[in-house]
Design a protein around this motif. Structure first.
Motif, PDB file in Angstrom:
ATOM      1  N   SER A  36      48.037  46.824  11.625  1.00 36.72           N
ATOM      2  CA  SER A  36      46.843  46.276  10.980  1.00 36.72           C
ATOM      3  C   SER A  36      45.612  47.019  11.499  1.00 36.72           C
ATOM      4  CB  SER A  36      46.709  44.778  11.272  1.00 36.72           C
ATOM      5  OG  SER A  36      47.808  44.067  10.726  1.00 36.72           O
ATOM      6  N   VAL A  70      41.526  47.732  11.020  1.00 30.97           N
ATOM      7  CA  VAL A  70      40.281  47.184  10.479  1.00 30.97           C
ATOM      8  C   VAL A  70      39.174  48.218  10.676  1.00 30.97           C
ATOM      9  CG1 VAL A  70      38.562  45.342  10.624  1.00 30.97           C
ATOM     10  CG2 VAL A  70      40.988  44.817  10.984  1.00 30.97           C
ATOM     11  N   ASN A 103      48.331  47.825   7.042  1.00 33.61           N
ATOM     12  CA  ASN A 103      47.386  46.924   6.389  1.00 33.61           C
ATOM     13  C   ASN A 103      45.977  47.427   6.717  1.00 33.61           C
ATOM     14  OD1 ASN A 103      49.389  45.085   5.413  1.00 33.61           O
ATOM     15  ND2 ASN A 103      49.549  44.243   7.485  1.00 33.61           N
ATOM     16  N   THR A 109      41.951  47.060   6.244  1.00 36.84           N
ATOM     17  CA  THR A 109      40.911  46.106   5.853  1.00 36.84           C
ATOM     18  C   THR A 109      39.539  46.674   6.179  1.00 36.84           C
ATOM     19  OG1 THR A 109      42.392  44.242   6.321  1.00 36.84           O
ATOM     20  CG2 THR A 109      40.055  43.745   6.098  1.00 36.84           C
ATOM     21  N   VAL A 156      35.536  45.758   6.516  1.00 40.87           N
ATOM     22  CA  VAL A 156      34.635  44.619   6.733  1.00 40.87           C
ATOM     23  C   VAL A 156      33.196  45.128   6.744  1.00 40.87           C
ATOM     24  CG1 VAL A 156      33.943  42.794   8.328  1.00 40.87           C
ATOM     25  CG2 VAL A 156      36.367  43.378   8.076  1.00 40.87           C
ATOM     26  N   LYS A 211      42.140  46.144   1.452  1.00 39.41           N
ATOM     27  CA  LYS A 211      41.467  44.844   1.425  1.00 39.41           C
ATOM     28  C   LYS A 211      40.017  45.041   1.845  1.00 39.41           C
ATOM     29  CE  LYS A 211      41.655  40.138   3.305  1.00 39.41           C
ATOM     30  NZ  LYS A 211      42.381  39.181   4.197  1.00 39.41           N
ATOM     31  N   GLN A 212      39.106  44.433   1.096  1.00 36.31           N
ATOM     32  CA  GLN A 212      37.681  44.584   1.375  1.00 36.31           C
ATOM     33  C   GLN A 212      37.014  43.220   1.475  1.00 36.31           C
ATOM     34  OE1 GLN A 212      36.183  47.794  -1.547  1.00 36.31           O
ATOM     35  NE2 GLN A 212      38.286  47.335  -2.187  1.00 36.31           N
ATOM     36  N   LEU A 238      41.540  37.910  11.124  1.00 37.25           N
ATOM     37  CA  LEU A 238      42.301  39.101  10.754  1.00 37.25           C
ATOM     38  C   LEU A 238      43.129  39.582  11.934  1.00 37.25           C
ATOM     39  CD1 LEU A 238      39.444  41.186   9.054  1.00 37.25           C
ATOM     40  CD2 LEU A 238      41.119  39.712   7.909  1.00 37.25           C
ATOM     41  N   CYS A 278      44.631  42.523  14.123  1.00 34.01           N
ATOM     42  CA  CYS A 278      44.045  43.853  14.334  1.00 34.01           C
ATOM     43  C   CYS A 278      44.738  44.572  15.489  1.00 34.01           C
ATOM     44  CB  CYS A 278      42.550  43.740  14.613  1.00 34.01           C
ATOM     45  SG  CYS A 278      41.736  45.313  14.925  1.00 34.01           S
TER      46      CYS A 278
END
Length: 411
Positions: free
Chosen positions: A143, A145, A168, A170, A172, A201-202, A230, A232
């Motif tokens: 994951s 971020v 994954n 993301t 942010v 993903k946003q 989330l 991370c």
């Protein structure tokens, strides 16, 4: 004459090159923390394995030798005595100069979030060493971020796209949409949809409130201001840059809240010391750094050059094969706005006040950028244009004089 240049990126390298062009016999010393010359703008290509280290370099392989530059690589300048005209490095070297160009750049600004600065898996994206750390951490991360949806943040997202089926990803962002400084919501939405379709993903209009870290200071979870949590394994920090002005403390040079203060000639508060690039903290884009380095070097030698700052905010991007150009401040209020768009996704926006263009966005077809550039450079009052602004072409402006020269002027 000994010229010393601090920093081996866009401003420093182009400044050193200009100095050699102007002064073939002078001594030029380049000092940098880096031991390679590379473009920071395309570091994401290195992470994505689209470019090798060699392909990041923006100068010829023998640039240093051909320009007869003494390069002190891997050296960090920690102190400057402007009055004595001496600098000191972390390895206890001292070096005097006749004239100095400070192009020491900037660093990633880490927000004041508990545990963030100590976290071993929170990494900025600004240097080759950052890239190495990100590549290593990403091998084990499931994951990832990215904090910040500015140009660097979007670069980071694109760097991880080849791994989207295994990770994954993301994004942010504190602002309502990505690239909030460069784009309006309409242009940003095109990129947002493209990234969403790719599996990114946003989350917008949120900030990171807190981090959950383990005993080894490794982030495991992130809590957002909207309450969402989330997972991370790797946090890429792309929340802006700050000027590298720490070593200027006590130097006598004028520094403000942004960074080193320079005038339109690149000159600092000391007549023999000049600055260029991210060290000013004002305009962190590559073309401006290049231009500032060249202009500062010219004035160091005695060739008077002034910096025209209109294109300070020019950004050209092509994320997800969607070409876009942003000029000035396209989201400024209390201005006249002209928009032209079609069903093919081509979008043009011009923002002007009192006839002067203060911002613009082109997305899709960028052919109009040439005409737009001339409108701005020649200070054409667009409120007096007799035909629809987006229908203008070069024939409407170029006129031949009696001396068979061409001028750019509206009737």
């Amino acid at each position: 004459m000994r010229y010393v240049v601090i920093g081996a990126s866009a401003a420093g390298i182009n400044g050193a090159k200009r100095l050699r062009e102007l002064d073939p016999k002078a001594e030029i010393v380049l000092i940098s923390k880096d031991d390679a010359i590379y473009s920071r703008c395309i570091l994401h290509h290195y992470i994505a394995k689209h470019r090798s280290l060699e392909q990041l370099r923006f100068v010829a392989p023998r640039f240093i030798e051909e320009h007869q530059i003494t390069w002190l690589k891997g050296e960090e300048v920690i102190k400057l005595d402007a009055q004595a005209k001496v600098i000191a490095t972390k390895s206890n070297k001292t070096l005097s100069f006749d004239k100095l160009l400070i192009a020491a750049g900037g660093h990633v600004r880490f927000p004041d979030i508990p545990h963030l600065k100590e976290a071993t898996n929170a990494i900025g994206l600004h240097s080759l060493s950052d890239c190495a750390a990100i590549i290593d951490a990403a091998k084990r991360a499931k994951s990832i971020v990215i904090m910040g949806a500015g140009l660097v943040g979007i670069d980071a997202v694109t760097a991880f796209l080849p791994q989207i089926n295994k990770k994954n990803i993301t994004l942010v962002e504190l602002k309502p949409h990505l690239l909030a400084m460069q784009l309006d919501a309409r242009a940003a939405s095109v990129y947002e949809k493209a990234f969403a379709d790719a599996g990114v993903k946003q989350i917008y209009d949120v900030k990171i409130d807190s981090l959950t870290v383990n005993a080894r200071n490794k982030i495991k979870k992130i809590q957002l201001s909207n309450g969402e949590i989330l997972p991370c394994d790797l946090l890429v920090v792309a929340s802006g840059t700050a000027a590298n002005v720490g070593f200027l403390a006590g130097s006598g040079l004028k520094v403000d809240k942004f960074g080193l203060v320079i005038d339109k000639y690149g000159q600092t508060s000391h007549p023999d010391i000049f600055g260029a690039g991210d060290i000013t903290g004002l305009h962190p884009i590559w073309p401006v750094a290049v231009k500032e380095g060249i202009i500062a070097a010219s004035n160091m030698f005695g060739v008077c050059k002034e910096l025209d700052h209109f294109f300070i905010s020019k950004s050209t991007m092509n994320f997800m094969d969607i070409p876009t150009m942003s000029l000035g401040t396209p989201n400024i209020e209390n201005c006249e706005v002209l928009i032209d768009e079609d069903s093919k996704g081509n979008y043009k926006k011009i923002v002007h006040k009192d006839g002067k263009i203060v911002g613009a966005i082109l997305q899709g077809n960028l052919d109009y950028s040439g005409v737009l550039t001339q409108l701005i450079a020649n200070k054409i009052d667009v409120s007096k244009v007799k035909k629809p602004i987006f229908k203008i072409n070069y024939a409407d402006f170029f006129k031949q004089t009696k001396d068979l020269e061409f001028i750019y002027k509206l009737d």
